[in-house]
Motif scaffolding. Structure first.
Motif, short mmCIF file in Angstrom:
data_model
loop_
_atom_site.label_atom_id
_atom_site.label_comp_id
_atom_site.label_asym_id
_atom_site.label_seq_id
_atom_site.Cartn_x
_atom_site.Cartn_y
_atom_site.Cartn_z
N GLN A 1 0.93 -1.03 0.33
CA GLN A 1 -0.14 0.64 0.24
C GLN A 1 0.76 0.69 -0.31
N PHE A 2 0.08 2.33 -0.18
CA PHE A 2 0.92 3.67 -0.39
C PHE A 2 0.79 4.13 0.69
N THR A 3 0.46 4.30 1.77
CA THR A 3 0.65 4.55 3.15
C THR A 3 0.45 3.61 3.76
N ASP A 4 0.90 4.38 4.99
CA ASP A 4 1.70 3.62 6.45
C ASP A 4 0.51 3.79 7.72
N ARG A 5 -0.35 3.53 7.88
CA ARG A 5 -1.57 3.70 8.91
C ARG A 5 -1.97 2.63 9.63
N GLY A 6 -1.72 3.59 11.41
CA GLY A 6 -1.94 2.20 12.20
C GLY A 6 -0.46 1.85 13.27
N SER A 7 0.49 2.59 12.49
CA SER A 7 1.44 2.00 12.78
C SER A 7 2.35 2.90 13.74
N PRO A 8 2.81 2.59 14.70
CA PRO A 8 3.56 3.31 15.11
C PRO A 8 4.71 3.76 15.11
N THR A 9 5.47 3.16 14.36
CA THR A 9 6.84 2.53 14.06
C THR A 9 6.50 3.30 11.83
N LEU A 10 7.18 3.65 11.61
CA LEU A 10 6.96 3.90 10.62
C LEU A 10 7.59 2.46 9.03
N ARG A 11 7.08 1.58 8.04
CA ARG A 11 7.79 0.68 7.71
C ARG A 11 7.25 1.55 6.20
N SER A 12 8.18 0.78 5.85
CA SER A 12 8.13 1.03 4.36
C SER A 12 6.68 0.55 3.39
N THR A 13 6.87 1.95 2.61
CA THR A 13 5.78 1.52 1.67
C THR A 13 5.87 1.27 0.23
N LEU A 14 4.93 1.38 -1.07
CA LEU A 14 4.57 1.30 -2.64
C LEU A 14 5.53 2.93 -2.37
N SER A 15 4.99 3.81 -1.37
CA SER A 15 5.35 4.96 -2.03
C SER A 15 6.80 5.62 -1.99
N ASP A 16 7.89 4.55 -1.07
CA ASP A 16 9.36 4.45 -1.52
C ASP A 16 9.42 4.20 -2.69
N PHE A 17 8.98 3.35 -3.63
CA PHE A 17 9.68 3.37 -4.77
C PHE A 17 8.85 3.66 -5.72
N ILE A 18 7.55 4.02 -5.70
CA ILE A 18 6.66 4.33 -6.78
C ILE A 18 6.20 5.79 -7.03
N THR A 19 6.88 6.34 -8.12
CA THR A 19 5.88 7.59 -7.78
C THR A 19 5.38 7.75 -8.76
N VAL A 20 4.70 6.98 -9.53
CA VAL A 20 3.73 6.81 -10.61
C VAL A 20 2.85 7.39 -9.94
#
Length: 192
Positions: free
Chosen positions: A16-35
């Protein structure tokens, strides 16, 4: 014309493009895909790797992800143990899980594939054998392949989705993607 991205999702990245509900920041699609304007057609668990398709066309997205269309999803699976024909045949016939019987799977034992290194690497234990399977399923239950191999006594150590239909992650490095327009995709893959 619809856009389709073939993304090689690394281990640990959310589908997914955002990480909702996690106290720690996790890697998402937005870290790799700018389209802009593309969305995942299906899911791939955080602890799984390999092919994730993204597109900007709702009909194509449904065609890829909806189990009614039965696009085969092929996985390269490292399991703990030494699979015997009895375990492989149980997978081929379908396995009873808590949410019911799975459809039969295409299963073959394979040599260790030439894959990219996983980060972090799989923990190797000298006293416990591991093996590789190629498993194709035509449904998409939550963590299905992992639950199927566990049900026959072969816990999954590493799970790489290699292909969906005719689309493959072959030649795409982890964290990278290839973009296509639907006009470039064969009608057999898209289904018309």
């Amino acid at each position: 014309m619809a856009r389709l991205l073939l993304f090689n999702k690394p281990f640990g990245v959310l589908s997914q493009f955002t990480d909702r509900g996690s106290p720690t920041l996790r890697s998402t699609l937005s870290d790799f895909i700018t389209v802009k304007g593309v969305y995942p057609a299906g899911r791939l668990d955080r602890d799984s790797e390999g092919l994730l398709l993204l597109c900007d066309d709702g009909r194509l997205q449904a065609r890829i992800s909806d189990p009614r269309f039965k696009l085969p999803k092929t996985y390269l699976v490292q399991v703990e143990g030494d699979p015997q024909e009895l375990e492989l045949e149980r997978l081929r016939q379908g396995v009873r899980l808590k949410d019911g019987m799975t459809l039969p799977a295409d299963v073959a034992r394979i040599d260790e594939p030439d894959l990219w290194p996983r980060d972090p690497p799989i923990r190797q234990r000298k006293a416990i054998l591991d093996s590789w399977l190629k498993i194709a399923i035509r449904e998409g239950r939550n963590r299905q392949v992992r639950r199927m191999t566990a049900a026959v006594g072969l816990p999954t150590l590493r799970l790489v989705r290699w292909s969906i239909g005719d689309w493959s992650v072959a030649g795409i490095a982890p964290g990278q993607f290839e973009a296509f327009s639907v006009g470039e995709i064969t009608s057999g893959t898209y289904g018309g």
